[in-house]
Scaffold this motif. Sequence first.
Motif, PDB file in Angstrom:
ATOM      1  N   VAL A 166     -65.011 -21.633  45.287  1.00 45.42           N
ATOM      2  CA  VAL A 166     -65.714 -21.721  43.871  1.00 45.42           C
ATOM      3  C   VAL A 166     -64.715 -21.917  42.749  1.00 45.42           C
ATOM      4  O   VAL A 166     -63.628 -21.347  42.361  1.00 45.42           O
ATOM      5  CB  VAL A 166     -66.305 -20.310  43.605  1.00 45.42           C
ATOM      6  N   ASP A 167     -65.340 -22.950  41.800  1.00 43.94           N
ATOM      7  CA  ASP A 167     -64.428 -23.232  40.750  1.00 43.94           C
ATOM      8  C   ASP A 167     -63.044 -23.458  40.801  1.00 43.94           C
ATOM      9  O   ASP A 167     -62.110 -22.684  40.040  1.00 43.94           O
ATOM     10  CB  ASP A 167     -64.693 -21.953  39.524  1.00 43.94           C
ATOM     11  N   SER A 168     -62.676 -23.916  41.603  1.00 45.15           N
ATOM     12  CA  SER A 168     -61.157 -24.302  41.984  1.00 45.15           C
ATOM     13  C   SER A 168     -60.936 -25.842  41.918  1.00 45.15           C
ATOM     14  O   SER A 168     -61.881 -26.875  42.445  1.00 45.15           O
ATOM     15  CB  SER A 168     -60.842 -23.793  43.413  1.00 45.15           C
ATOM     16  N   ARG A 169     -59.676 -26.386  41.714  1.00 46.48           N
ATOM     17  CA  ARG A 169     -59.322 -27.633  41.952  1.00 46.48           C
ATOM     18  C   ARG A 169     -58.242 -27.914  42.726  1.00 46.48           C
ATOM     19  O   ARG A 169     -57.286 -26.954  42.641  1.00 46.48           O
ATOM     20  CB  ARG A 169     -58.949 -28.004  40.498  1.00 46.48           C
TER      21      ARG A 169
ATOM     22  N   SER B 285     -57.612 -16.820  41.356  1.00 44.11           N
ATOM     23  CA  SER B 285     -57.028 -17.132  40.184  1.00 44.11           C
ATOM     24  C   SER B 285     -55.605 -17.347  40.433  1.00 44.11           C
ATOM     25  O   SER B 285     -54.524 -16.686  39.738  1.00 44.11           O
ATOM     26  CB  SER B 285     -57.312 -15.694  39.270  1.00 44.11           C
TER      27      SER B 285
ATOM     28  N   ASP C 228     -61.060 -18.872  44.962  1.00 46.70           N
ATOM     29  CA  ASP C 228     -61.892 -18.641  43.815  1.00 46.70           C
ATOM     30  C   ASP C 228     -61.115 -19.030  42.397  1.00 46.70           C
ATOM     31  O   ASP C 228     -60.093 -18.090  42.269  1.00 46.70           O
ATOM     32  CB  ASP C 228     -62.595 -17.218  43.748  1.00 46.70           C
ATOM     33  N   THR C 229     -61.524 -19.739  41.500  1.00 46.15           N
ATOM     34  CA  THR C 229     -60.814 -19.949  40.440  1.00 46.15           C
ATOM     35  C   THR C 229     -59.459 -20.260  40.569  1.00 46.15           C
ATOM     36  O   THR C 229     -58.443 -19.576  39.798  1.00 46.15           O
ATOM     37  CB  THR C 229     -61.227 -18.853  39.259  1.00 46.15           C
TER      38      THR C 229
END
Length: 185
Positions: free
Chosen positions: A168-171, A115, A141-142
Motif C-alpha cells: 500500500v502506498d509504497s514505491r 513507513s 505500507d507507506t
Amino acid sequence: MLLTSWIDSMRRSWQRNRHRRSEVRIRQSRVSSAVEQLEDRTLLSSVVIESVAVGQSVTVDTQTMIGTGTLENPQFDTLAIRSADISPASGSAISIDLAGDDSAKLVLDAITIQSVIAAGNGAPGVEINLRDVVVGDLVIDTSLISGENGEGLRITLHDSTVGAVTIVDSRFNGDAGAGVRLSLD
C-alpha cells in the motif's frame, strides 16, 4: 440545656455512622477476597525494529524469530520494521532470511515493513527469502525502497505459504533490475 442535648444528639449520630462504616468495610473485604480462575493464555510477541545506526543494515534470520521457541511455535510470531531510514554502507538495507526444515515449517503471523526508507548499496533495498515458512500476512505500507545494481524489492518463496501480500502506498526503484521481483520456487 439546649446546647448539651444538641451535643448528645450529634455524639449518638456520629457513633451510629461509625458503626455503619465499619459494616460496609467488612462487606467490601468479603467481596474483594473472591478469586476467579482464568484460563491460560499465550502472550504473543513481536520483533520490532524502529531505528538503525547510520550505515548499518537490518538482518533477520530464523533463529532471531524462534528464540526460545520452536519452528511451529516461535518465541516471536511477528516481525515489524517501521519508521526507519536504512542506508547501509554496502549490501541490502533489509535482509529477511527465514527457513523451516524437513520436520516442520516456521509459522509466523505477520511480516510488516511500514513507513520505511530503505536504500540498498550494490544490492536490492529489501530482500525477503522464505523457505518452508507459513506467514499469515506480508505487508509493505507507506515505504520507499530502492536498490542499486538490483531490484528495489526481491521476494523469493520456496515451499512457503503467504496468506496475503499487501503493498500500500509504497514505491520501489530498481537501478539495474525490476522495481519488484517475485520468485516462486
